[in-house]
Design an enzyme around this catalytic site. Structure first.
Site, PDB file in Angstrom:
ATOM      1  N   GLU A   1       8.056  14.092  18.012  1.00  0.00           N
ATOM      2  CA  GLU A   1       8.544  14.136  16.636  1.00  0.00           C
ATOM      3  C   GLU A   1       7.745  15.200  15.873  1.00  0.00           C
ATOM      4  OE1 GLU A   1       7.581  10.802  13.994  1.00  0.00           O
ATOM      5  OE2 GLU A   1       9.670  10.805  13.326  1.00  0.00           O
TER       6      GLU A   1
ATOM      7  N   GLU B   1      -9.168   2.887   5.344  1.00  0.00           N
ATOM      8  CA  GLU B   1      -9.954   2.121   4.365  1.00  0.00           C
ATOM      9  C   GLU B   1      -9.154   1.000   3.695  1.00  0.00           C
ATOM     10  OE1 GLU B   1     -12.835   5.851   3.038  1.00  0.00           O
ATOM     11  OE2 GLU B   1     -11.233   5.189   1.707  1.00  0.00           O
TER      12      GLU B   1
ATOM     13  N   GLY C   1      -4.546   3.956  -1.353  1.00  0.00           N
ATOM     14  CA  GLY C   1      -5.733   4.195  -0.524  1.00  0.00           C
ATOM     15  C   GLY C   1      -5.279   4.793   0.790  1.00  0.00           C
TER      16      GLY C   1
ATOM     17  N   GLY D   1      -5.321   0.406   4.493  1.00  0.00           N
ATOM     18  CA  GLY D   1      -4.250  -0.145   5.350  1.00  0.00           C
ATOM     19  C   GLY D   1      -4.798  -1.142   6.355  1.00  0.00           C
TER      20      GLY D   1
ATOM     21  N   LYS E   1       0.865  -1.188   0.000  1.00  0.00           N
ATOM     22  CA  LYS E   1       0.000   0.000   0.000  1.00  0.00           C
ATOM     23  C   LYS E   1       0.896   1.230   0.000  1.00  0.00           C
ATOM     24  CE  LYS E   1      -2.044   2.586   3.142  1.00  0.00           C
ATOM     25  NZ  LYS E   1      -1.916   3.903   2.451  1.00  0.00           N
TER      26      LYS E   1
ATOM     27  N   CYS F   1      12.767  10.264   9.594  1.00  0.00           N
ATOM     28  CA  CYS F   1      12.653   9.569  10.879  1.00  0.00           C
ATOM     29  C   CYS F   1      13.914   9.714  11.709  1.00  0.00           C
ATOM     30  CB  CYS F   1      12.354   8.099  10.627  1.00  0.00           C
ATOM     31  SG  CYS F   1      13.459   7.388   9.396  1.00  0.00           S
TER      32      CYS F   1
ATOM     33  N   GLU G   1       9.270  -0.036  11.250  1.00  0.00           N
ATOM     34  CA  GLU G   1      10.251   1.058  11.186  1.00  0.00           C
ATOM     35  C   GLU G   1       9.468   2.322  11.518  1.00  0.00           C
ATOM     36  OE1 GLU G   1      13.383   0.589  10.679  1.00  0.00           O
ATOM     37  OE2 GLU G   1      13.747  -0.944   9.168  1.00  0.00           O
TER      38      GLU G   1
END
Ligand code: NAD
Length: 492
Positions: free
Chosen positions: A388, A211, A207, A213, A177, A286, A251
């Protein structure tokens, strides 16, 4: 006249398709705040079709010789070589990263990674245990089946390549995805994979998280999930996977410290600190070193040099080769970064040394742009000292003793990366060993290199994917085979 909006499709089995219910998601160019493309809005029905296609392909793909799979990946890398500029421009257009400083490098690395993985196809090895001359005890590394992979928008192409190439090299098939914020470069990448692989080995869906994931993560025929994204979503994925004990690699986010010792060369180290903070990626990394601890004996001079260098950074159109840093990815992220800056400025207006709230007029107001922003000695109540931000915002404070700075650096729920700057070897290594993170960089602010054992500890993740060891651990499961070679009552 408004620019035409291009429509892209998803790959399920051998077909490029729209969503089952025909709905679409707009894709915005954040540098212009303008929609330039649309992709199918996949939901559970599309997920079911993609998983079924991947499951069907798995039956034959898992039996293809590993070296043959490696050869196909080599061919894919060769075709991708010729598309680097096109892929890089697609990234810049959809996520606002600057072409020269970011997107070309990302596309280059994605191709190099596919080639690296192609070369590892003969390294899927198990081991043997010697019990006696009458026993043969060995392990096999076997694919899981269908891998469900989910990627974010901040390095969409590289992260997609990081999931697809290892998954298929080890004999799995995959349903990936893409992020709804940056699906175009991934779509272009997958088109090349599909040119060389049998139908259904690689499938890509576009997507949103809830809806598309969620049904992918919850699908009973997906035994392995590989996720890169934020810590809160990673937590929900782990919870969903626990109901059927699916294997998960995560991750996740970070709030990485940078520790500057008093013996550094200030000019050189400031360059490294700017790179480690990923200012040229608008801080949307990240591993961004967003908590900077400078030894108090050099703090004044160091911070002055930092501010001066950041003033010369050119923020602007991501596609312009003169640009150092582009725009943040979307309106939501723009508002989020604004809210952190606003709160910090209200808590202590004198802590702001550079940047701040984004320009409201002039060329930079036409996209989601921020100037590099530096806060000095903010009170710890300011959320940006702990959370973050994912924006070009660094929070600087000072330290006196090694013990104290280690404790403060470690006082985070995250444990992704850390940067230590010192000319003296022993203190730097001592601190590196004391930091509770997955990756410590000493005297460099660079990004991950292919082959690194890269990944997070604490709430920054679980598992590794960048190296041979990480790939084998993440994309294969170990089977022990124990064969009785003696007669032991059985007829020969
Ligand atoms: P995000 O977690 O919001 O979304 C990531 C992906 O997950 C997207 O494709 C999204 O559609 C999907 N998603 C959202 N909710 C979901 C749900 N409930 N179930 C299943 N999928 C869902 O993250 P983002 O904003 O796209 O990316 C930024 C985050 O990613 C930051 O926290 C960053 O630190 C992290 N990140 C980590 C690494 C790493 O290597 N550790 C690398 C890049 C980005």
């Amino acid at each position: 006249m408004p620019e035409a909006i291009a429509s892209y499709q998803m790959l399920i089995g051998a077909q490029w398709v729209d969503a089952c219910d025909g709905e679409w998601i707009d894709v915005e160019n954040p540098a212009k705040k303008a929609v330039f493309a649309r992709v199918p809005r996949a939901k559970k029905a599309d997920v079911d079709l993609a998983v079924a296609a991947a499951q069907h392909a798995y039956k034959t793909w898992s039996k293809v010789a590993a070296a043959e799979r490696g050869k196909m990946l080599h061919d894919i890398a060769n075709e991708l070589e010729g598309l680097i500029e096109d892929l890089a421009r697609a990234i810049s257009l959809e996520n606002g990263n600057a072409l020269r400083t970011q997107s070309r490098g990302e596309a280059r690395m994605a191709v190099d990674f596919v080639r690296y993985v192609a070369g590892l196809s003969r390294e899927i090895k198990g081991n043997t245990v010697y019990l006696s001359s009458d026993n043969l005890d060995y392990t096999r590394r076997e694919p899981y089946g269908v891998v469900g992979a989910i990627v974010p928008w901040n390095a969409p192409l590289l992260l997609a390549a990081l999931k697809i190439a290892p998954a298929v090299m080890t004999g799995n098939t995959i349903v990936l995805k893409a992020s709804e914020e940056a699906p175009i470069a991934v779509q272009k990448l997958v088109r090349v994979f599909s040119n060389h692989l049998p139908a259904g080995v690689v499938n890509v869906l576009t997507g949103n998280g809830i809806e598309c994931g969620v049904p992918l993560v919850e699908h009973p025929d997906v035994p392995k999930i590989s996720f890169t994204g934020s810590t809160p979503v990673g937590r929900s994925i782990l919870a969903a996977a626990s109901s059927r004990i699916a294997a998960v690699t995560l991750e996740l986010g970070g709030k990485s410290p940078q520790i500057v010792f008093p013996d550094v060369d200030i000019n050189h180290t400031v360059d490294g600190v700017i790179s480690a903070m990923r200012f040229a990626r608008q801080g949307q990394s990240c591993t961004a070193g967003s908590r900077l601890f400078v030894n108090e004996s050099i703090a004044k001079e160091f911070v002055e040099a930092l501010v001066n260098k950041l003033k010369s950074m050119k923020v602007g159109d991501p596609l312009d080769d003169a640009t150092d840093a582009g725009s943040v990815v979307n309106a939501k992220q723009y508002q989020r970064v604004c809210s952190y800056i606003k709160e910090a400025m209200e808590l202590d207006p004198s802590a702001l040394l550079l940047g701040g709230l984004p320009p409201t007029e002039g060329p930079l107001s036409q996209g989601y742009y921020f100037e590099p922003t530096v806060f000095y000695n903010l009170p710890l109540e300011a959320r940006l000292t702990r959370e973050e931000v994912f924006g070009p915002v660094i929070s600087v404070s000072t330290w006196k003793s090694e013990e104290d700075v280690i404790e403060r650096a470690n006082s985070s729920e995250y444990g992704l990366a850390a940067f230590v700057w010192s000319r003296a070897g022993a203190p730097a290594i001592r601190v590196a060993h004391a930091l509770h993170v997955g990756w410590v960089l000493i005297n460099q602010g660079t990004g991950q290199q292919i082959g690194h054992s890269y990944g997070g500890v604490k709430q920054s993740g679980a598992g590794r994917e960048f190296s041979l060891e990480g790939i084998l651990a993440s994309y294969t499961e170990v089977k022990q085979v124990s064969y009785n070679l003696g007669s032991h009552g059985f007829a020969e």
